[in-house]
Scaffold this motif. Structure first.
Motif, PDB file in Angstrom:
ATOM      1  N   SER A  67      -4.524  -1.022 -12.647  1.00 38.36           N
ATOM      2  CA  SER A  67      -4.864  -1.170 -11.229  1.00 38.36           C
ATOM      3  C   SER A  67      -3.695  -1.700 -10.413  1.00 38.36           C
ATOM      4  N   SER A  70      -0.168   1.000 -11.574  1.00 34.45           N
ATOM      5  CA  SER A  70      -0.166   2.455 -11.436  1.00 34.45           C
ATOM      6  C   SER A  70       0.318   2.899 -10.062  1.00 34.45           C
ATOM      7  N   GLN A  71      -0.204   2.289  -9.011  1.00 34.23           N
ATOM      8  CA  GLN A  71       0.195   2.719  -7.670  1.00 34.23           C
ATOM      9  C   GLN A  71       1.621   2.324  -7.354  1.00 34.23           C
ATOM     10  N   THR A  72       1.990   1.077  -7.690  1.00 40.53           N
ATOM     11  CA  THR A  72       3.370   0.638  -7.454  1.00 40.53           C
ATOM     12  C   THR A  72       4.338   1.463  -8.291  1.00 40.53           C
ATOM     13  N   LEU A  74       3.887   4.449  -9.369  1.00 44.37           N
ATOM     14  CA  LEU A  74       3.918   5.817  -8.848  1.00 44.37           C
ATOM     15  C   LEU A  74       4.831   5.918  -7.632  1.00 44.37           C
ATOM     16  N   ILE A  75       4.790   4.916  -6.774  1.00 43.90           N
ATOM     17  CA  ILE A  75       5.668   4.910  -5.597  1.00 43.90           C
ATOM     18  C   ILE A  75       7.130   4.834  -6.021  1.00 43.90           C
ATOM     19  N   LEU A 182       4.235  11.517  -1.976  1.00 46.91           N
ATOM     20  CA  LEU A 182       3.238  10.445  -1.911  1.00 46.91           C
ATOM     21  C   LEU A 182       2.026  10.875  -1.102  1.00 46.91           C
ATOM     22  N   LEU A 186      -1.081  10.225  -3.266  1.00 50.84           N
ATOM     23  CA  LEU A 186      -1.840   9.037  -2.857  1.00 50.84           C
ATOM     24  C   LEU A 186      -2.809   9.288  -1.712  1.00 50.84           C
ATOM     25  N   SER A 204      -5.725  13.322 -10.581  1.00 49.45           N
ATOM     26  CA  SER A 204      -5.753  11.898 -10.226  1.00 49.45           C
ATOM     27  C   SER A 204      -6.718  11.103 -11.088  1.00 49.45           C
ATOM     28  N   LEU A 207      -5.094   9.027 -13.791  1.00 45.82           N
ATOM     29  CA  LEU A 207      -4.323   7.828 -13.451  1.00 45.82           C
ATOM     30  C   LEU A 207      -5.030   6.568 -13.918  1.00 45.82           C
ATOM     31  N   THR A 208      -6.346   6.539 -13.795  1.00 42.20           N
ATOM     32  CA  THR A 208      -7.118   5.363 -14.206  1.00 42.20           C
ATOM     33  C   THR A 208      -7.761   5.540 -15.578  1.00 42.20           C
TER      34      THR A 208
END
Length: 249
Positions: A67, A70-72, A74-75, A182, A186, A204, A207-208
């Protein structure tokens, strides 16, 4: 020097690879610790508020890693990949590649592979760190499910690099490539996932998956997302190779 060696050296002898590894390793180590001590941290920061939280479960360590990281991650991956894959953003580099290319995929494939391998190494190291830290501060995790989750996440990362590869052929600047990539990863995919009939098919969902497979018995449900991700990766690379070969410097 071959394009393969050049791209690998560009990834390993610059801050690109180190940055990716550092990001995933940090969240891999921090995630389980936050799961273990989150209640105490919140209590210290809000001394006048009574916090009642259930004891952390072993799966919470991986879930926190996914959590938060993954987003950080990915950026950061999109920024790093765009810097490598935006061939036409640097005229001298574009001329170098095009005068030595022996085919369409020679312009795309070495850079895609170098970025993907670096991203996978960083991701697997982060997962290993989260797994080890969770075992130490919480409890052991089921090995088969951790490994399966890591493989599902890896499929998504390769797909994400393919998205950046295709985006780099649409724009001529690194910044625009990052923005397009992105936007797809995103914004477009998460919004599409709000449609129930589409959700199981979207990349997507992978991703989780590393966190979900630890608590959800429906592991086979990710087969559709894996198939779509692999097919989309091949299609995006083919489009990127064709567009790059037809582009003027």
């Amino acid at each position: 020097m071959t394009p393969w060696r050049l791209e690998w050296l560009r990834m390993t002898r610059s801050a690109r690879g180190i940055t990716l590894i550092a990001v995933y390793a940090f969240f891999g180590l921090a995630g389980p610790l936050l799961a273990k001590y989150m209640a105490q941290i919140v209590k210290l920061s809000s001394s006048d508020v009574t916090i009642i939280a259930p004891p952390p479960e072993p799966a919470d360590g991986i879930e926190n890693f996914i959590s938060q990281g993954s987003q950080t991650g990915l950026i950061v991956l999109a920024v790093v990949a765009a810097g490598v894959l935006s061939l036409d953003a640097h005229r001298g580099l574009a001329i170098f590649y095009r005068t030595r290319a022996t085919g369409w995929f020679t312009l795309v494939w070495p850079r895609f592979v170098a970025v993907s391998l670096t991203a996978l190494i960083a991701y697997f190291l982060g997962t290993a760190a989260a797994w080890f830290e969770t075992t130490v501060v919480l409890a052991p995790l089921p090995t088969a499910r951790v490994l399966l989750g890591a493989l599902l996440g890896a499929v998504f990362l390769v797909f994400a690099v393919a998205v950046v590869t295709a985006a780099a052929t649409v724009s001529r600047t690194t910044l625009a490539t990052v923005g397009i990539s992105l936007g797809v990863l995103l914004l477009v995919l998460p919004v599409s996932a709000t449609v129930p009939v589409l959700r199981p098919w979207l990349p997507s969902s992978l991703l989780t998956a590393p966190a979900a497979v630890l608590t959800d018995a429906g592991i086979a449900g990710y087969g559709r997302a894996v198939a779509v991700s692999l097919a989309a990766t091949v299609a995006l690379l083919s489009i990127a190779a064709y567009r790059t070969s037809k582009r003027e410097v």
